[in-house]
Every structure is written in structure tokens, then in C-alpha cells.
Design a protein around this motif. Structure first.
Motif, PDB file in Angstrom:
ATOM      1  N   ASP A 219      -0.668  53.016  25.634  1.00  0.00           N
ATOM      2  CA  ASP A 219       0.028  54.186  25.091  1.00  0.00           C
ATOM      3  C   ASP A 219       1.423  53.865  24.566  1.00  0.00           C
ATOM      4  N   VAL A 220       1.609  52.657  24.040  1.00  0.00           N
ATOM      5  CA  VAL A 220       2.891  52.248  23.465  1.00  0.00           C
ATOM      6  C   VAL A 220       2.736  52.187  21.947  1.00  0.00           C
ATOM      7  N   ASP A 221       3.762  52.599  21.240  1.00  0.00           N
ATOM      8  CA  ASP A 221       3.787  52.493  19.784  1.00  0.00           C
ATOM      9  C   ASP A 221       3.950  51.006  19.436  1.00  0.00           C
ATOM     10  N   MET A 222       2.821  50.321  19.249  1.00  0.00           N
ATOM     11  CA  MET A 222       2.846  48.871  19.088  1.00  0.00           C
ATOM     12  C   MET A 222       3.616  48.395  17.854  1.00  0.00           C
ATOM     13  N   PRO A 223       3.465  49.008  16.684  1.00  0.00           N
ATOM     14  CA  PRO A 223       4.268  48.527  15.549  1.00  0.00           C
ATOM     15  C   PRO A 223       5.779  48.588  15.840  1.00  0.00           C
ATOM     16  N   ARG A 224       6.207  49.651  16.466  1.00  0.00           N
ATOM     17  CA  ARG A 224       7.628  49.785  16.811  1.00  0.00           C
ATOM     18  C   ARG A 224       8.035  48.732  17.840  1.00  0.00           C
ATOM     19  N   LEU A 225       7.185  48.544  18.859  1.00  0.00           N
ATOM     20  CA  LEU A 225       7.473  47.568  19.895  1.00  0.00           C
ATOM     21  C   LEU A 225       7.530  46.158  19.316  1.00  0.00           C
TER      22      LEU A 225
END
Length: 119
Positions: free
Chosen positions: A38-44
């Protein structure tokens, strides 16, 4: 003037490849993978590319406060930190980063241990 590791290994172009490969491994790992549900992967990945660049002497920088805020709600234990460190080491080896340079990056990462674990 001596090059930074960031410059030596090709700047953001290489660092972004390293980070993408790192997350391919992290997401499949049983110990640390669940932290990224549930993490915004592109942002991370954008943030982590800048963070790894900073560990290598690149232009990005992160304050202790920024690092603490980003991880304050996570229950990161020493075993998680150590596993992440192993994965970083393996990824850098895969990209043929020299042993001395890997140790430099791992040392920079280790110096932030207390920020993530809070001990």
C-alpha cells in the motif's frame, strides 16, 4: 578534484537502475517486503533514488528529521534494518560497485540506523 561515488558510477542514470533493482528484490523479500504494501511506489522510488544518490555523495540531501518523519509510523526492528542492508550490498555488488565503495555506502546507511529504529 576527486569524483564522488555518485559521479564515478554514472549519476542519476545508474542510481535509478540500482534503486529499481533494489526494489525488485525488496518487494519479494519476506522480511522487508511487507513494509511496502500500500505504498505509492513511483513516489517512493523517486525519493529513494535521491536518497541513494545522497549516500553516494550526489546532489540530493535528506535531513535527520526528514528521515525520521518518513519512518516514524513503521515498526522497523534491527532484523529489518540488517536485512535491508544485506539487500543493498547485494544490489551494489550486482552493479559491480567496488568493495571499498560498497563499504562507504553501507557505512553511510548504517550511520542512519538510529533514525529508523529510534533506539
Amino acid at each position: 578534484m576527486e569524483k564522488t561515488l555518485f559521479e564515478k558510477y554514472g549519476g542519476f542514470s545508474t542510481v535509478s537502475k540500482i534503486v529499481m533493482d533494489l526494489y525488485d528484490t525488496l518487494l519479494d523479500d519476506d522480511d522487508v517486503g511487507p513494509f511496502f504494501d500500500d505504498v505509492d511506489m513511483p513516489r517512493l522510488i523517486d525519493h529513494q533514488t535521491k536518497f541513494v544518490a545522497s549516500l553516494m555523495g550526489g546532489p540530493a540531501s535528506f535531513t535527520d528529521t526528514h528521515i525520521q518523519r518518513a519512518h516514524h509510523n513503521l515498526d522497523i526492528a534491527p532484523v529489518h534494518f540488517d536485512r535491508l542492508k544485506e539487500i543493498i550490498e547485494g544490489t551494489l555488488e550486482k552493479f559491480e560497485v567496488e568493495r571499498e565503495d560498497i563499504e562507504t555506502v553501507l557505512g553511510a546507511f548504517e550511520s542512519r540506523r538510529k533514525l529508523l529504529l529510534g533506539d
